[in-house]
Design an enzyme around this catalytic site. Structure first.
Site: not given
Lengths: 383, 621
Positions: B319-321, B323
């Site tokens: 997920g956004s980790t 990024k």
């Protein structure tokens, strides 16, 4: 076919030759083999299966081969010595290659109906080529070091191949047997001393090329207590079984150590231990006595032969038989490392039985053709 | 002719010599045979008939396993058991009949005993029953005369005093299977156990030690008469782990509220694993005692997979980790600068396809730092589109994703970082640009283990060093602790300016009031953290659902809920700890996972003040 069955006088038919066959020797061979059948019967706990019956069958087949080998003209063997040798050598290379592809130790080739063990074929053909080579040399020739170069190559090539399989026992047998042929062919004793010295220098090098389990066997031989649960176990248990047999033995099929599974491989390598446990010192001595008779028969045949080729073949054959017996018996009594050589004519195993019977066929052949003379280059001298 | 005669004469002489020599050697054999069979016969008869030498292996005590402060994780316990030696028993089945008057011996036990007897050498003892009570021990001793070949043996069995809280790490031992038998008689001893999982398996050989042996003379009933020789073996090595039992328990208890999850706490400076939690767990003692059928079925069929160590073997979409990796790929490639501004209307259009931001109403205009701290998906769709999947994948691999990291535990998984080449090779379909966008927010094909996420965070926090995790304090030898060298990690070549921008963004995630995890911030500035939240979708949201309104959190069945992730490091100045938490189907990264990370990091920093130095040397017992 005239060549195949010709004799110097040209008057012996196959039947005539069969009459010449040394039936006393054959009787000895049959007696020793029968002792083997009895021991295999006992090893299986009083059953013909799985060993005794098959061993008897093989003896039957081998016996026919023996007679065939015995009546073929000796000069045929002389003529085809090199051909046989090179076939055996090519097969040895073939197993080496096949073994490398199949990973791990490989000693035989599968040719459909039978498993061919080229090292066995080599044991006989090496005797033939060495005998043929020395047959062609005068005593002065033998004295020249250069004349020993070629036969030494003939010996070392298969010995190295067999040792790489790895079958140290057979390699050792080839070397010892060749040394004996050299000796009786008249090679000077100091040359043996020189070879022994060289070997002494090579041993440390060779040590590094041994497989771990082979090193283990030698180390265990030197100090069995070192590894009491591993290889040393076999030797300790073998000595206990043998020693507990005493003078008269525990009786047929009564060997406690063998039958309680203390003794490893009792039907092959350790069959002498089992025999000695059940039949005691007297039994072991009887078997050794029979071996001595065979040995003397062989010596007599070699002395009686009139061709150098025949003499050397006889000594070579009977000596390899002797070496088998000596190594095996010394091994089970803890006097030599466990190298895995069978007890001749007694241990369970088809290929060894065949080789031995074919070998004895050669020996008898030399007896049948004892008066045959062969010229230095293979021709029949005009009488 | 003359020559021929000469040759024949020499031959005859030599054959005579040879035959003489051969007979002489055979004479030596006969002499030896006479010595063994006649002179020494009595001695061998005694050995064979009554006093068989029994060679017994002395199993080496298995090395203990300790945490970094010397807390015991795996120890050996005394275990009384009754064994039978087949070669010394007249009839095994009769003996078992007598024994069953004293002990319960079921049909299953009998079958196992008979099988073991066939499998092992006859002089090796076969276990009948383990863990005897004192009453049973004494009644067997009293009945000893009726039980030839039966003995009470004191062995040791493995005990795990910490129970389920460290089971995934320490692992367990089990009797060797048929395929483990190497011919080494040690493996055939009744209580010999080999490491089956965890550290017990990874360092099995070091923990095992070397067997000794004792030569015992025994009579026909199997009673030892005297010991002839004894050769002590070497006990197994003691293993000291980098693990801090206190922090491990703390992490486990924080995860306990959730159904299933994993947490990893790693020391950034040297890669030491301080906590490696995975829930739910199991009790390793069940295995060392011998696990029952129903228990085993329960463990293997449980949908929450208690046997799996999710910290190293669970593969989740980050997920956004993720990024973090996308940001670094962008800045390091130079294709996107930190000043790139993107306006987020809540949706991103690429051709006919529409890509949604988690913030339905849009974030408005953002720069990169805000993009990170507010975790704007549209911002990262744009960044990913500009940078391209291959550069992102390359960066992810530098950060430790998409590969096993070589932690000293069995069962580590590699996760997956897709590239164009990979997709063409595995699916036969070429890469679509939409997939790059999805990868930009850590979805799609991408998966990572919690351990990898913690290592990624550690690599960022260390200023770009290739931190590698490990569990044994002395990994090289797996041995007793000596003076230890701090690992010297090589650089992965990240520029200070890129890291500074990323760090500012991650700091904003928890410390900026508009950051996604502001609620989970650490108020004490000396312990403050920087992190990144992630919420990864488990299934696709259809256009239909978007129109009618996406169902939220608890309305969705558990298996379809989003995974909650959070990674962080602390303290902000001179970072020391990196932590990753993944809660399976935990719904919200910032709401569920971030508070757990915060608590673990706080606890670690408090603990550092209480126990500044880890154990340097273990006192041997």
């Amino acid at each position: 076919m005239p060549l195949l069955f010709a004799t110097p006088r040209g008057d012996l038919t196959i039947l005539g030759k069969l009459r010449q066959v040394n039936w006393g020797l054959i009787l000895l061979i049959a007696v020793v083999s029968s002792i083997g059948f009895a021991m295999l019967y006992s090893a299986a706990g009083g059953r013909w299966d799985p060993w005794a019956s098959r061993q008897m069958y093989r003896f039957g087949v081998g016996f026919v081969l023996l007679l065939v080998v015995a009546v073929v003209d000796l000069r045929v063997w002389y003529r085809f010595a090199y051909a046989l040798y090179f076939v055996a050598l090519v097969l040895l290379v073939a197993v080496e290659v096949a073994g490398r592809i199949g990973m791990g130790a490989q000693r035989w080739l599968d040719v459909g109906f039978l498993q061919l063990q080229p090292s066995e074929l080599m044991k006989i053909s090496l005797v033939l080529v060495l005998a043929r080579w020395f047959h062609g040399l005068t005593l002065e020739d033998v004295g020249r070091p250069l004349s020993l170069v070629w036969p030494t190559v003939l010996v070392l090539a298969p010995a190295v191949l067999v040792a790489k399989q790895p079958d140290l026992g057979s390699a050792l047998l080839l070397l010892l047997m060749s040394a004996i042929v050299y000796f009786v062919a008249g090679v000077r004793l100091w040359k043996f001393a020189a070879i022994a010295a060289t070997a002494g220098a090579v041993i440390p090098l060779a040590w590094n090329h041994l497989r771990d389990y082979q090193k283990q066997r030698v180390l265990t031989f030197l100090n069995p207590e070192n590894d009491p649960l591993g290889s040393g176990y076999h030797i300790i248990q073998s000595k206990i079984a043998l020693g507990s047999g005493g003078m008269w033995g525990k009786g047929f099929m009564q060997g406690t150590q063998s039958h309680l599974q203390f003794l490893p491989e009792k039907q092959t390598d350790f069959i002498f231990t089992m025999l000695s446990e059940e039949w005691g010192f007297v039994g072991g001595l009887t078997l050794i006595g029979l071996y001595v008779l065979i040995l003397l028969y062989g010596a007599a045949i070699s002395l009686r032969a009139r061709s150098q080729f025949g003499r050397l073949v006889a000594v070579g054959i009977v000596s390899s038989f002797y070496i088998y017996a000596f190594i095996n018996i010394a091994m089970v009594m803890g006097m030599l490392p466990v190298v895995g050589e069978p007890l001749p004519l007694v241990s369970y195993g088809g290929t060894a039985m065949m080789t031995l019977l074919i070998g004895f066929g050669m020996l008898i052949n030399v007896y049948v053709h004892r008066d045959l003379q062969i010229g230095r280059h293979g021709q029949t001298p005009e009488a | 002719m003359q020559r021929e005669n000469q040759r024949a004469k020499l031959f005859s002489r030599r054959v005579a010599l040879l035959t003489g020599g051969q007979l002489g050697l055979l004479g030596a054999l006969v002499a030896r045979m006479y010595y063994l069979q006649v002179i020494e016969s009595e001695r061998y008869k005694v050995l064979a008939e009554e006093n068989r030498i029994s060679l017994r292996l002395l199993p080496p005590p298995r090395g203990r396993i300790l945490d970094r402060f010397g807390e015991l994780l795996a120890v050996n316990q005394l275990n009384y058991r009754v064994v039978v030696i087949p070669e010394q028993t007249g009839s095994v089945s009769e003996t078992l009949d007598v024994l069953s008057n004293i002990l319960q011996i079921g049909d299953g036990d009998r079958r196992r005993i008979t099988r073991d007897i066939v499998r092992k050498r006859r002089f090796l003892p076969v276990t009948v029953r383990e863990n005897l009570t004192w009453d049973e021990v004494s009644s067997i001793s009293v009945n000893a005369p009726d039980l030839p070949g039966v003995m009470i043996d004191v062995g040791s069995s493995r005990f795990y005093p910490q129970g389920p809280e460290v089971s995934h790490i320490v692992g367990y031992v089990a009797p060797p299977a048929e395929s483990d038998l190497t011919g080494d008689p040690l493996l055939e001893l009744p209580d010999f156990r080999i490491g089956r999982n965890g550290v017990e398996r990874a360092y099995d050989l070091a923990l095992r030690g070397r067997a000794g042996n004792s030569q015992v003379e025994v009579n026909a009933l199997g009673r030892p008469i005297r010991e002839l020789a004894r050769n002590e073996g070497e006990p197994g090595n003691e293993m000291v782990l980098t693990l801090d039992l206190h922090l491990q328990r703390f992490a486990m208890s924080r995860l306990a509220d959730q159904e299933s999850g994993a947490a990893v706490l790693i020391d950034i400076r040297n890669g030491e694993i301080l906590a490696l939690a995975s829930t739910p767990s199991y009790d390793a003692n069940d295995f060392s005692k011998g696990i029952s059928g129903p228990q085993w079925r329960e463990l293997t069929t449980n949908p929450l997979t208690p046997l799996a160590n999710k910290a190293i073997a669970g593969q989740f979409a980050p997920g956004s980790t993720f990024k973090i990796a996308v940001t670094l790929a962008a800045l390091e490639s130079g294709l996107v600068g930190p000043d790139l501004r993107v306006r987020c209307p809540g949706v991103y259009a690429l051709g006919d396809a529409r890509f949604h931001c988690w913030e339905k109403h849009g974030h408005g205009s953002l720069d990169m730092i805000e993009g990170i701290s507010r975790s704007c998906d549209v911002y990262f769709y744009e960044v990913a589109r500009r940078v391209g999947i291959d550069r992102i994948a390359q960066m992810a691999k530098r950060l430790g994703l998409g590969q096993t990291l070589g932690i000293d535990l069995p069962g580590e998984r590699a996760g997956l970082i897709p590239t164009r080449e990979w997709k063409l090779a595995t699916t036969g379909v070429s890469w679509q640009q939409g997939e790059t966008l999805v990868a930009g927010i850590g979805q799609g094909f991408i998966t990572a283990t919690p351990l990898q996420l913690a290592v990624m965070t550690a690599r960022v926090a260390s200023g770009g060093l290739a931190v590698v995790p490990h569990l044994a304090r002395d990994k090289a030898s797996g041995q007793r602790l000596g003076p230890r060298q701090e690992p010297d990690f090589p650089s992965i070549g990240l520029s200070a300016s890129s890291l500074a921008i990323l760090t500012r963004g991650m700091r904003g995630v928890v410390n900026d009031p508009r950051g996604t995890a502001f609620k989970a911030r650490i108020r004490d500035p000396s312990m403050a953290m920087a992190g990144k939240s992630g919420t990864s979708q488990v299934r696709r949201i259809s256009a239909e659902e978007r129109r009618t309104g996406v169902r939220k959190g608890n309305q969705v069945p558990w298996r379809d809920r989003d995974h909650a992730l959070f990674v962080a490091f602390a303290p902000l100045e001179s970072p020391r700890y990196a932590c990753a938490v993944v809660i399976e189907h935990g719904i919200g990264g910032s709401a569920v996972a971030a508070p757990i990370v915060r608590d673990i990091l706080l606890e670690a920093q408090r603990r550092e003040q209480e126990h500044p130095e880890p154990l340097q040397r273990v006192a041997s017992t």
